[in-house]
Motif scaffolding. Structure first.
Motif, PDB file in Angstrom:
ATOM      1  N   SER A  25     -17.373 -48.234 -18.308  1.00  0.00           N
ATOM      2  CA  SER A  25     -16.926 -47.891 -16.951  1.00  0.00           C
ATOM      3  C   SER A  25     -16.248 -49.099 -16.319  1.00  0.00           C
ATOM      4  CB  SER A  25     -18.139 -47.459 -16.120  1.00  0.00           C
ATOM      5  OG  SER A  25     -17.755 -47.208 -14.793  1.00  0.00           O
ATOM      6  N   ARG A  27     -14.761 -50.645 -13.123  1.00  0.00           N
ATOM      7  CA  ARG A  27     -14.909 -50.417 -11.684  1.00  0.00           C
ATOM      8  C   ARG A  27     -13.706 -50.980 -10.934  1.00  0.00           C
ATOM      9  NH1 ARG A  27     -20.633 -50.399 -12.737  1.00  0.00           N
ATOM     10  NH2 ARG A  27     -21.060 -48.224 -13.141  1.00  0.00           N
ATOM     11  N   HIS A  40     -14.062 -45.546 -10.411  1.00  0.00           N
ATOM     12  CA  HIS A  40     -14.268 -46.067 -11.766  1.00  0.00           C
ATOM     13  C   HIS A  40     -13.333 -45.358 -12.741  1.00  0.00           C
ATOM     14  CE1 HIS A  40     -18.819 -46.120 -10.452  1.00  0.00           C
ATOM     15  NE2 HIS A  40     -18.023 -46.645  -9.538  1.00  0.00           N
ATOM     16  N   THR A  42     -13.624 -44.424 -16.414  1.00  0.00           N
ATOM     17  CA  THR A  42     -14.720 -44.368 -17.386  1.00  0.00           C
ATOM     18  C   THR A  42     -14.265 -43.663 -18.664  1.00  0.00           C
ATOM     19  OG1 THR A  42     -16.351 -44.276 -15.604  1.00  0.00           O
ATOM     20  CG2 THR A  42     -17.063 -43.466 -17.731  1.00  0.00           C
ATOM     21  N   ILE A  52     -27.730 -37.197 -17.404  1.00  0.00           N
ATOM     22  CA  ILE A  52     -27.474 -37.890 -16.132  1.00  0.00           C
ATOM     23  C   ILE A  52     -28.075 -37.077 -14.977  1.00  0.00           C
ATOM     24  CG2 ILE A  52     -25.681 -38.713 -14.534  1.00  0.00           C
ATOM     25  CD1 ILE A  52     -23.817 -39.061 -16.922  1.00  0.00           C
ATOM     26  N   TYR A  54     -27.869 -38.050 -10.964  1.00  0.00           N
ATOM     27  CA  TYR A  54     -27.587 -38.965  -9.859  1.00  0.00           C
ATOM     28  C   TYR A  54     -28.310 -38.466  -8.613  1.00  0.00           C
ATOM     29  CZ  TYR A  54     -24.054 -41.085 -12.840  1.00  0.00           C
ATOM     30  OH  TYR A  54     -23.414 -41.715 -13.865  1.00  0.00           O
ATOM     31  N   GLU A  59     -21.134 -37.618  -6.894  1.00  0.00           N
ATOM     32  CA  GLU A  59     -20.093 -38.088  -7.800  1.00  0.00           C
ATOM     33  C   GLU A  59     -19.058 -36.983  -8.013  1.00  0.00           C
ATOM     34  OE1 GLU A  59     -20.891 -38.421 -11.988  1.00  0.00           O
ATOM     35  OE2 GLU A  59     -19.507 -40.089 -12.248  1.00  0.00           O
ATOM     36  N   CYS A 107     -13.814 -41.517 -11.848  1.00  0.00           N
ATOM     37  CA  CYS A 107     -15.075 -41.185 -11.168  1.00  0.00           C
ATOM     38  C   CYS A 107     -15.106 -41.824  -9.774  1.00  0.00           C
ATOM     39  CB  CYS A 107     -16.273 -41.725 -11.937  1.00  0.00           C
ATOM     40  SG  CYS A 107     -16.295 -41.289 -13.681  1.00  0.00           S
ATOM     41  N   TYR A 125     -28.697 -43.850 -10.911  1.00  0.00           N
ATOM     42  CA  TYR A 125     -28.480 -45.196 -10.404  1.00  0.00           C
ATOM     43  C   TYR A 125     -29.354 -45.360  -9.175  1.00  0.00           C
ATOM     44  CZ  TYR A 125     -24.171 -45.825 -13.140  1.00  0.00           C
ATOM     45  OH  TYR A 125     -23.253 -45.961 -14.141  1.00  0.00           O
TER      46      TYR A 125
HETATM   47  C1  9YT Z   1     -18.875 -39.361 -15.905  1.00  0.00           C
HETATM   48  C2  9YT Z   1     -20.115 -40.162 -15.799  1.00  0.00           C
HETATM   49  O1  9YT Z   1     -20.988 -39.883 -15.021  1.00  0.00           O
HETATM   50  N1  9YT Z   1     -20.213 -41.192 -16.631  1.00  0.00           N
HETATM   51  C3  9YT Z   1     -21.279 -42.113 -16.613  1.00  0.00           C
HETATM   52  C4  9YT Z   1     -20.822 -43.431 -16.054  1.00  0.00           C
HETATM   53  C5  9YT Z   1     -20.519 -43.384 -14.575  1.00  0.00           C
HETATM   54  N2  9YT Z   1     -19.586 -42.395 -14.201  1.00  0.00           N
HETATM   55  C6  9YT Z   1     -19.966 -44.707 -14.121  1.00  0.00           C
HETATM   56  O2  9YT Z   1     -20.746 -45.609 -13.802  1.00  0.00           O
HETATM   57  O3  9YT Z   1     -18.736 -44.839 -14.079  1.00  0.00           O
END
Ligand code: 9YT
Length: 131
Positions: A25, A27, A40, A42, A52, A54, A59, A107, A125
């Motif tokens: 990823s 940033r 991001h 990614t 995942i 969140y 997101e 993202c 996260y």
């Molecule tokens: C698409 C997604 O959720 N990927 C995991 C990594 C996250 N998006 C990031 O930290 O960029």
């Protein structure tokens, strides 16, 4: 105005690799830039499956390359992903991401990531205090 190119981010401290090797990823924008979201670029690597959830963030993901799928574990639906598909996790949905080929995803996270978060065992996260 902020202008940043992906080649400035690759191999910098904004270039974050998943511990399990499933994704990388880059940033482009983080909380310090004070836009209210992070942005991001990614890549989800071919052949991987990632759980995942969140819990603390919204997101939006826009797929701009590659092929795979997202399984929404709340509804049980599986949606194919390819160039031009967007999904928005507006309900903190638990999901699996599966990549058939390397998938490139743009993202957006709200609240913005600081850059120091790592996925915990539940695929989330943490929410890092504003202070
Ligand atoms: C698409 C997604 O959720 N990927 C995991 C990594 C996250 N998006 C990031 O930290 O960029």
């Amino acid at each position: 105005m902020i202008v940043r190119r992906i080649n400035e981010v690759v191999d910098s401290d904004r270039d974050i690799k998943a511990e399990n090797g499933n994704w990388v990823s880059r940033r482009l924008l983080l909380r310090d830039e004070a836009l209210g979201f992070s942005l991001h670029d990614t890549t989800i690597f071919a052949g991987t499956e990632t759980y995942i959830h969140y819990k603390n963030h919204l997101e939006v993901v826009y797929c701009v390359g590659g092929e795979g799928e997202i399984e929404d574990l709340e509804s049980g639906e599986i949606h194919p992903l390819s160039d031009g598909t967007m999904y928005a996790l507006n309900g903190h949905e638990r999901h699996y991401l599966r990549a058939r080929s390397d998938m490139r995803m743009v993202c957006v996270f709200n609240p913005a990531l600081t850059g120091n978060e790592v996925h915990d065992q539940e695929g989330a996260y943490p929410l890092i205090d504003e202070e």
